[in-house]
Design a protein around this motif. Structure first.
Motif: not given
Length: 512
Positions: A410-436
């Protein structure tokens, strides 16, 4: 007297009314004292309840029926004689129970009368030097042990030799015997051998009499052995009683010791010159010789083990349950403050009201079941992902449930509505935490920056954050506040992945 869990009290009642076991055998099976067994049976009799218990009778109601609140005692307790001293005094010349009772009444004028005194002494004396006679009733007891000899099994690829253990079970009345080889005496092999034994017999006896093997008896004790929880689970599934042989009491297991000797001589000795390359081939050889053994005529009696089994034990065995026992292990676990319990480094939710409570956990290969006071409070599919959580929304406090609606997708879906750069940042943030879930607030904050600065500026800020590898809410907010998103990046092409090109995120099973 310490009150036991209601599950064990139910087991006492089951063994008494369904198996007609004596108080001594129930105490041995349940790892409690005989006085405790008597107390629970007396309480049940006084409660007016009937066996079997109604399915609508919950743990709380049963507890109230068996342990009603007693008013303060109005009479003082009468003095009890020291029966050990009475017994010693009776050995002296000329001393009788009447003489001892008169001395007792002199010291305690308000004490018990002679009839009670003599009856209680004789009852106490019956527990001295008790020798249990083995009267083997049809379908009653199955004696279980392992042979002292092992059989080598050779790995034909590596040449490694593993010593197979030989499991042996024999019925008391007919001496009908079952034997098989397993790679160990571990709990899974021990339980599996029992299941196959019941299926070989085509029914279930009333009692299992194992030796004090660790897989069957958790803590051996001459008087109060503690049964392994998984072994107890098997006994409840097949509705049998476990009465271990007493420590250092060979008469208790004479039947199976004789069977072990016969199997070693009739089967294992005849296989000693053969080489086995698999457990299956070894068990195939054992099965053929086992059939011969059970059909072999007795030397001093008419018939054979097979004929006695068909006429005595087989008709008396109870039918097998519809479902085969599914191997399960048990453990005790305390509920953590996040209303999860840990099993093999994975965390499973239970109702939040049980925080800090001690639960019994039943673990199979497919499921995790949590019990509190004998009632199942949670059930989950077993997960192999260590360090992760499996959470049911119904177990959460109301204020936590809204966060369950936040998922990585759902986080990625919201970010994708803004643009690919925002979606990539959200992807990076989610991946850097042990628990999403630990990154949800940060992701939400980044996405909300679009409301104040617009989608285009947030896209530029995210592009700069990706370039500088500073994908945090504070960093992106600083870029926007200082208008750094309006400045061009150095001449360096950066590859930006679209949301549908990212791998599946960790933790997607957190809200099963």
């Amino acid at each position: 007297m310490k009150r036991l869990p209601m599950r064990k009290i139910r087991e006492v009642l089951r063994l008494k009314f369904e198996h007609q076991l004596s108080i001594r055998k129930i105490a041995s099976s349940c790892n409690i004292s005989r006085a405790t067994v008597s107390d629970y049976l007396n309480r049940f009799a006084a409660s007016g309840l009937e066996w079997p218990l109604s399915s609508n009778l919950d743990e709380t109601t049963l507890d109230q029926q068996l342990f009603p609140v007693q008013p303060p005692a109005s009479k003082r307790q009468l003095a009890l004689p020291d029966w050990s001293e009475i017994h010693q005094e009776l050995r002296k010349s000329g001393v009788t129970l009447m003489v001892l009772w008169q001395e007792y009444k002199t010291n305690h004028p308000d004490g018990y009368q002679y009839s009670w005194f003599s009856d209680r002494y004789r009852e106490w004396r019956t527990h001295l030097d008790v020798v249990m006679r083995q009267n083997h009733i049809a379908g009653d007891k199955l004696f279980i042990d392992y042979a002292g000899q092992t059989v080598p099994v050779v790995n034909q690829h590596t040449g490694e030799v593993q010593q197979a253990q030989v499991f042996i079970a024999t019925l008391g009345a007919s001496s009908y015997t079952y034997a098989e080889a397993t790679l160990s005496q571990s709990l899974p092999d021990w339980i599996g051998s029992h299941v196959r034994t019941f299926e070989y017999l085509g029914g279930v006896p009333n009692n299992l009499v194992p030796d004090n093997l660790k897989s069957g008896v958790k803590h051996p004790h001459r008087y109060e052995p503690e049964i392994n929880p998984t072994y107890q689970d098997l006994a409840e599934h097949y509705n049998v009683a476990v009465v271990p042989a007493r420590v250092r009491s060979p008469k208790d297991k004479g039947k199976v010791e004789s069977a072990v000797q016969i199997v070693e001589r009739w089967i294992l000795a005849r296989l000693r010159h053969q080489t086995f390359f698999s457990l299956a081939s070894l068990n195939e050889a054992i099965a053929g010789l086992l059939t011969e053994l059970n059909n072999q005529p007795f030397q001093k009696l008419s018939g054979s083990r097979r004929s006695l089994f068909d006429s005595l034990d087989k008709p008396a065995l109870r039918p097998l349950p519809e479902m085969r026992y599914q191997y399960a292990e048990w453990k005790e676990a305390r509920v953590h403050i996040d209303y999860h319990v840990e099993v093999d480094k994975h965390y499973y939710s239970v109702p939040y009201q049980l925080v800090k409570k001690q639960l019994s956990i039943r673990m199979t290969s497919q499921t995790i079941e949590c019990f509190h006071k004998g009632q199942r409070v949670a059930s989950h599919r077993r997960s192999q992902h260590k360090g992760r959580h499996t959470t049911q929304a119904s177990h959460m406090p109301e204020k936590h449930r809204k966060y369950a609606e936040w998922t990585p997708e759902r986080m990625q879906s919201w970010a994708a509505k803004i643009g690919p750069e925002t979606a990539a940042v959200i992807q990076r943030v989610l991946a850097t935490r042990r628990y999403p879930e630990q990154s949800y607030r940060s992701c939400q904050g980044i996405i909300r920056l679009a409301k104040g600065y617009g989608n285009d500026r947030l896209e530029n800020a995210c592009r700069r954050a990706l370039y500088a590898d500073t994908c945090t809410y504070r960093s992106i907010e600083s870029i926007l506040k200082h208008n750094l998103d309006q400045q061009p990046l150095p001449e360096l092409e950066t590859e930006t992945l679209l949301p549908d090109e990212h791998e599946n995120l960790r933790g997607s099973d957190y809200f099963n």
